[in-house]
Design a protein around this motif. Sequence first.
Motif, PDB file in Angstrom:
ATOM      1  N   GLU A  87      39.352 -95.314   8.096  1.00 48.86           N
ATOM      2  CA  GLU A  87      38.311 -94.769   7.446  1.00 48.86           C
ATOM      3  C   GLU A  87      38.438 -93.220   7.574  1.00 48.86           C
ATOM      4  O   GLU A  87      38.764 -92.555   8.317  1.00 48.86           O
ATOM      5  N   ASN A  88      38.052 -92.698   6.260  1.00 46.51           N
ATOM      6  CA  ASN A  88      37.872 -91.209   6.334  1.00 46.51           C
ATOM      7  C   ASN A  88      36.503 -90.962   6.165  1.00 46.51           C
ATOM      8  O   ASN A  88      35.632 -91.323   5.504  1.00 46.51           O
ATOM      9  N   VAL A  89      35.949 -90.027   7.096  1.00 43.93           N
ATOM     10  CA  VAL A  89      34.612 -89.688   7.466  1.00 43.93           C
ATOM     11  C   VAL A  89      34.400 -88.206   7.224  1.00 43.93           C
ATOM     12  O   VAL A  89      35.160 -87.488   7.562  1.00 43.93           O
ATOM     13  N   PHE A  90      33.302 -88.197   6.184  1.00 46.19           N
ATOM     14  CA  PHE A  90      32.704 -86.707   6.090  1.00 46.19           C
ATOM     15  C   PHE A  90      31.426 -86.769   6.757  1.00 46.19           C
ATOM     16  O   PHE A  90      30.535 -87.318   6.731  1.00 46.19           O
ATOM     17  N   VAL A  91      31.467 -85.541   7.367  1.00 43.16           N
ATOM     18  CA  VAL A  91      30.037 -85.485   8.184  1.00 43.16           C
ATOM     19  C   VAL A  91      29.597 -84.182   8.164  1.00 43.16           C
ATOM     20  O   VAL A  91      30.318 -83.087   7.978  1.00 43.16           O
ATOM     21  N   GLU A  92      28.265 -84.055   7.990  1.00 44.01           N
ATOM     22  CA  GLU A  92      27.493 -82.879   8.026  1.00 44.01           C
ATOM     23  C   GLU A  92      26.636 -82.798   9.268  1.00 44.01           C
ATOM     24  O   GLU A  92      25.861 -83.903   9.565  1.00 44.01           O
ATOM     25  N   THR A  93      26.732 -81.672  10.028  1.00 39.73           N
ATOM     26  CA  THR A  93      25.682 -81.774  11.228  1.00 39.73           C
ATOM     27  C   THR A  93      25.123 -80.504  11.258  1.00 39.73           C
ATOM     28  O   THR A  93      24.997 -79.539  10.521  1.00 39.73           O
ATOM     29  N   ASP A  94      24.031 -80.417  12.164  1.00 41.46           N
ATOM     30  CA  ASP A  94      22.951 -79.638  12.377  1.00 41.46           C
ATOM     31  C   ASP A  94      23.995 -78.350  12.906  1.00 41.46           C
ATOM     32  O   ASP A  94      24.037 -76.986  12.170  1.00 41.46           O
ATOM     33  N   ALA A  95      24.698 -78.341  13.845  1.00 47.03           N
ATOM     34  CA  ALA A  95      25.554 -77.370  14.352  1.00 47.03           C
ATOM     35  C   ALA A  95      26.791 -77.164  13.647  1.00 47.03           C
ATOM     36  O   ALA A  95      27.231 -78.177  12.792  1.00 47.03           O
ATOM     37  N   ASP A  96      27.387 -76.190  13.810  1.00 48.98           N
ATOM     38  CA  ASP A  96      28.798 -76.214  13.104  1.00 48.98           C
ATOM     39  C   ASP A  96      29.934 -75.997  13.765  1.00 48.98           C
ATOM     40  O   ASP A  96      30.617 -75.082  14.286  1.00 48.98           O
ATOM     41  N   GLN A 114      35.384 -83.079   8.186  1.00 47.88           N
ATOM     42  CA  GLN A 114      35.904 -84.442   8.071  1.00 47.88           C
ATOM     43  C   GLN A 114      37.036 -84.956   9.075  1.00 47.88           C
ATOM     44  O   GLN A 114      37.623 -84.207   9.548  1.00 47.88           O
ATOM     45  N   PHE A 115      37.213 -86.105   9.345  1.00 43.88           N
ATOM     46  CA  PHE A 115      38.234 -86.807   9.890  1.00 43.88           C
ATOM     47  C   PHE A 115      38.630 -88.106   9.519  1.00 43.88           C
ATOM     48  O   PHE A 115      37.891 -88.885   8.850  1.00 43.88           O
ATOM     49  N   ASN A 148      29.404 -89.505   4.656  1.00 41.71           N
ATOM     50  CA  ASN A 148      29.943 -90.275   3.836  1.00 41.71           C
ATOM     51  C   ASN A 148      31.166 -90.983   4.187  1.00 41.71           C
ATOM     52  O   ASN A 148      32.007 -89.948   4.999  1.00 41.71           O
ATOM     53  N   VAL A 149      31.316 -92.183   4.099  1.00 40.39           N
ATOM     54  CA  VAL A 149      32.612 -92.821   4.881  1.00 40.39           C
ATOM     55  C   VAL A 149      33.253 -93.693   3.755  1.00 40.39           C
ATOM     56  O   VAL A 149      32.522 -94.494   2.753  1.00 40.39           O
ATOM     57  N   SER A 150      34.490 -93.527   3.431  1.00 48.51           N
ATOM     58  CA  SER A 150      35.502 -94.515   2.840  1.00 48.51           C
ATOM     59  C   SER A 150      36.304 -95.116   3.817  1.00 48.51           C
ATOM     60  O   SER A 150      37.064 -94.828   4.616  1.00 48.51           O
ATOM     61  N   GLU A 176      18.101 -91.122  12.225  1.00 49.24           N
ATOM     62  CA  GLU A 176      17.584 -90.401  10.747  1.00 49.24           C
ATOM     63  C   GLU A 176      18.827 -90.034   9.935  1.00 49.24           C
ATOM     64  O   GLU A 176      18.477 -89.661   8.675  1.00 49.24           O
ATOM     65  N   ALA A 177      19.808 -89.926  10.227  1.00 52.04           N
ATOM     66  CA  ALA A 177      21.134 -89.679   9.439  1.00 52.04           C
ATOM     67  C   ALA A 177      21.152 -90.354   8.088  1.00 52.04           C
ATOM     68  O   ALA A 177      20.687 -91.590   8.270  1.00 52.04           O
ATOM     69  N   SER A 178      21.635 -89.849   7.122  1.00 52.95           N
ATOM     70  CA  SER A 178      21.891 -90.607   5.849  1.00 52.95           C
ATOM     71  C   SER A 178      23.479 -91.010   6.087  1.00 52.95           C
ATOM     72  O   SER A 178      24.171 -90.219   6.403  1.00 52.95           O
ATOM     73  N   VAL A 179      23.571 -92.348   5.655  1.00 53.13           N
ATOM     74  CA  VAL A 179      24.903 -92.936   5.755  1.00 53.13           C
ATOM     75  C   VAL A 179      25.326 -93.443   4.496  1.00 53.13           C
ATOM     76  O   VAL A 179      24.710 -94.428   4.151  1.00 53.13           O
ATOM     77  N   SER A 180      26.388 -93.199   3.738  1.00 53.24           N
ATOM     78  CA  SER A 180      26.616 -93.703   2.629  1.00 53.24           C
ATOM     79  C   SER A 180      28.232 -94.288   2.788  1.00 53.24           C
ATOM     80  O   SER A 180      29.088 -93.354   2.982  1.00 53.24           O
TER      81      SER A 180
END
Lengths: 343, 343, 343, 343
Positions: free
Chosen positions: A243-252, A314-315, A170-172, A225-229
């Motif tokens: 830009e504010n970027v919220f990311v979800e990944t497989d690994a942590d 996020q970053f 998710n990115v703003s 295949e990632a979803s990007v909004s």
Amino acid sequence: MFRVGILGATGAVGQRFVQLLDGHPDFELVALTASEESAGSSYRAAAKWRVSTPIPEDVASMTVTATEPEAVPDDLDLLFSSLPSGVAERVEPAFLEAGYVVSSNSSNARLDDDVPLVIPEVNPDHLDLIEVQREERDWDGALIKNPNCSTITMVPALAALDQFGIERVNVSTLQAVSGAGYSGVTSMEIIDNAIPYIGGEEEKMETESRKLLGTVGDGGVDWHEASVSASCNRIATIDGHLENVFVETDADPSTEEIAEAFRAAASQDLPTAPDPLIEVFDEPDRPQPRLDRMVGDGMAIAVGGIQQNDDGFQFNVLSHNTIRGAAGASVLNGELLADRGWL
Amino acid sequence: MFRVGILGATGAVGQRFVQLLDGHPDFELVALTASEESAGSSYRAAAKWRVSTPIPEDVASMTVTATEPEAVPDDLDLLFSSLPSGVAERVEPAFLEAGYVVSSNSSNARLDDDVPLVIPEVNPDHLDLIEVQREERDWDGALIKNPNCSTITMVPALAALDQFGIERVNVSTLQAVSGAGYSGVTSMEIIDNAIPYIGGEEEKMETESRKLLGTVGDGGVDWHEASVSASCNRIATIDGHLENVFVETDADPSTEEIAEAFRAAASQDLPTAPDPLIEVFDEPDRPQPRLDRMVGDGMAIAVGGIQQNDDGFQFNVLSHNTIRGAAGASVLNGELLADRGWL
Amino acid sequence: MFRVGILGATGAVGQRFVQLLDGHPDFELVALTASEESAGSSYRAAAKWRVSTPIPEDVASMTVTATEPEAVPDDLDLLFSSLPSGVAERVEPAFLEAGYVVSSNSSNARLDDDVPLVIPEVNPDHLDLIEVQREERDWDGALIKNPNCSTITMVPALAALDQFGIERVNVSTLQAVSGAGYSGVTSMEIIDNAIPYIGGEEEKMETESRKLLGTVGDGGVDWHEASVSASCNRIATIDGHLENVFVETDADPSTEEIAEAFRAAASQDLPTAPDPLIEVFDEPDRPQPRLDRMVGDGMAIAVGGIQQNDDGFQFNVLSHNTIRGAAGASVLNGELLADRGWL
Amino acid sequence: MFRVGILGATGAVGQRFVQLLDGHPDFELVALTASEESAGSSYRAAAKWRVSTPIPEDVASMTVTATEPEAVPDDLDLLFSSLPSGVAERVEPAFLEAGYVVSSNSSNARLDDDVPLVIPEVNPDHLDLIEVQREERDWDGALIKNPNCSTITMVPALAALDQFGIERVNVSTLQAVSGAGYSGVTSMEIIDNAIPYIGGEEEKMETESRKLLGTVGDGGVDWHEASVSASCNRIATIDGHLENVFVETDADPSTEEIAEAFRAAASQDLPTAPDPLIEVFDEPDRPQPRLDRMVGDGMAIAVGGIQQNDDGFQFNVLSHNTIRGAAGASVLNGELLADRGWL
């Protein structure tokens, strides 16, 4: 030295091209095109120069021609294009049929299967699509595109993180007014204000980023295949998209691992390529547009504010939208074409 | 008429209290406190009035007292507080022990188990915690809090959506400089710039929103289980916080159902409560801070840009941060206390 | 190489000194002072670096000392000072008694009879006052001042015009926020706003300009007899003071003669001196702060909008207030001292 | 009630007309015109409403017509005009020949000998020129103009001072972007910037002010003999023109006498006329655009910073450029026409 030209040389991005090509080690600027009305004028007269460095004297006295294949020299090695996409859609194919190689910043055709959409540090191998392109179309030339300024800000950071398996973004954005061109945003719209909408911008970020992060397959690109909004906003800054970027990944990954991934992002050995590609800030309130848009001479990606959250991390990321995000991106793609022997 | 006072009446939020209480149908302003240095001065002299409406003449001539229980009348029905949280932490308990009812905008104690954190249209039943509070503490009075300005902008919209089962929220904010107080952001920091960091703000949004959306249980609130991640930015606007909200819910509502949920959000029958609570804009580029912050006299929530995305949906929300987000929120809570018989 | 230091090195102007001295051909920066609290820290830690070029690495690791003669090396050739005037009033005399030569940007003592107030291209002969100064005071050192940023913008242009016999000057300023220091103007004060008042500024312009344009006589300066009236405004620009100047002269020069006078203004052969001193714009809408503040690397004076009016003529003038108007002015004065053998 | 219409109702000033006429005690808005393309649409569809108060519902549903006499009702008592001056030059005469009375904000014809250029509180007697106008032209109607927004800000203050015998005026302006219309100033031009040029504006201030302060003589106006020189600047404010005025008068009034003259300026007994006409601020840093542009509901003139200087005195003046300086000025002129029996 390669002989190069600029299609649409008088506009805001066109002027940046002129600025960036001034003193370039490999490219010699020999052709400038603009609209019919400007054809025949000197560049000084045709362009209302607004870049803060002085207009290069040798370019100022060059004569601007119309934007058509007949009007430019036959022996150009490369054309940069910053035409409005409506014009580019019509004009670029004519130059390609005539055998020119075009590195274009215009938004048309970016998602076409056989058109390489390239950030040299991210997906240089997508250049292979030129073979497909030449087979499928009646072109002797070659067309290569760079992504939209808001996409290009985020994608080098995402590419560095894909080792962790990106699943969702998710990115703003907080985008500068120069991204809309010189007259794109009126002062009445933006003083003491912000506009939570930029036409077509969100879709560009959502599609271009997945193509850029994809892999070249048979006759095209398999998109990531990632979803990007995306949610895109215009604010009262001159240059620099934040830009504010919220990311979800497989690994942590830990924040340290994320920062390390950013720092390890490989640079390219090209004249305009920044090194490092990604500048990581430890101060939580950086990067900021006015202070940091010129990192790496406006070609680097600035990252900060890395933190984990409940669903991932996020970053914040920043780049100069008219250098790395437009003219500089096309120039860098041109350098990649030269380096890989396509010119 | 209830007799009311303001703790910290000379600051930016204090001045908004004075403005909002001018001509209030139920509250008569009879006490104003400030720091030691201002005690004894007229309000006109002590406050450097900067609100755009003129200073109410009767208030201007009132004498400011020190911020301590001994310095204010015994028979006040209600005190509004906009003290800096460091001061409030020390001073508010003294007033509560002395039996005063305090509707406070200060950020201290908002997450305490026995302190109602209330938005009247969202969780009026949280007032029940006052019973718990009186049992557990040595207080005859009562303390009620309103949330942070960035939280209060988003939560009425989220509350309207919780019928769909909110699971995850990512939110990016574009916040006005007035949220930092009169001197909180320097001009050097914000002209041609944005700051991707507001100290403590992200945590406030993540925690306060879950408490507000929670349910009153035994001796406290069971917080809502949604994950909430916030990224907070300061931009060059005077008033009005704009937020991009990405939501994932159990159900998969259409944009029409989402808009309908917003429009159906119940208002409260209180003097300062807006009706409708949520104003929905169809234009994709609205709401905008300068154009829309005064919807519902600065007390309504403006929503727009509703669209579905790959993982759920997203929308933009705006409210006036120093009216609905601060002084107006406390006044509205005061009106709720009056209406429910707590004064 | 001369060994130099900076008194007050961590503030906004102090940081500009560090930036301008980086790589200087004649000055080696060896001492940095700040307030007591910073003494003992590295410069990197003591200064919150906000200049857009990176902090020079060798300076970053230097240790900051207190601002007193005992704390700096004995063998310094020159000290630059950008202390707040209240501090400078107390501290500068101590350094002068201890034998140091100080080129100061602080506003104290600028109008003292025996203190040279100097712009090298305008009145280098005022340095002769150092003899008077040494006679009259118990100082082995020497104190030289540069004028206020708003004065320094206008005076080189006026000096070029004095051949026509200046009789009257009315000047209105549009001044950048950086002139007030990093925290001098809050964002609440200046967004969508302008402030028609800067404390003490108008008087500085009116007096300093007449001293600068005056002639050295017995034991002091005979001030120029022109009447000068200033109206000073703060606007929302980061850097660059723009001024509208209305002039009445004895002679009645044409706009061509005025432009020619500006173009003919003599430069100085010093490392930081711009050449030409005055850049004349023909476009009626130039100079503009953001576009033109960096002419001559921020050290030149930009002039435009020359036109006659009923009583004389008028023009606009611009300079970079923290380079030519502050740190750069002091550095240039230091270079003049070196060139004339005072170090 | 008089039946009124608006020529050019969809633009920025046209929207202000609609806002100001909403609920007017004497004027009923019954006709709205715009360009050919908008004719036939509802006002809601034709105007992109950007005023911060909601669009009046009854006006929103009115049908917009073309801007020609045949397209509006015959029985209108008064037309307000805010057409671009190029259009007005062509269209206004057609309406006048057709017998309409037009109160126009457009800049054409303001200096014509037989056209009253009026500020009701300054020169209501200039209405007498309507007789001359009707004699000299083939018009049954009547044309009255209000001055330019920058002129109208200064002239009420000058009129109040003319008892001291004004000889010379130098004025510098800091003008808001709304004065250039919605798209007149781009964001790239004005963020972190100021523009020391507004085409034609200086001449308007210099000529219109002298006509306004003149006296009606045989067949025209004898202009005031003072010399007026203006320097006009655009800055990053939304609304409110701030001006620094330097005045030289025959007499030598004290600052108290000047302030008293401002306070004594007569108001008019008209619905939209402010009382007092001139608001005098004692604080040296007022008036400021954002804080004070709404004095007298945007119709008053705010003055401050009165001080003597070597040649006379100076002060600052502010008014709301799209209310008092445009639509409000025309409405007020319409009220004067009604009051004096011209409708």
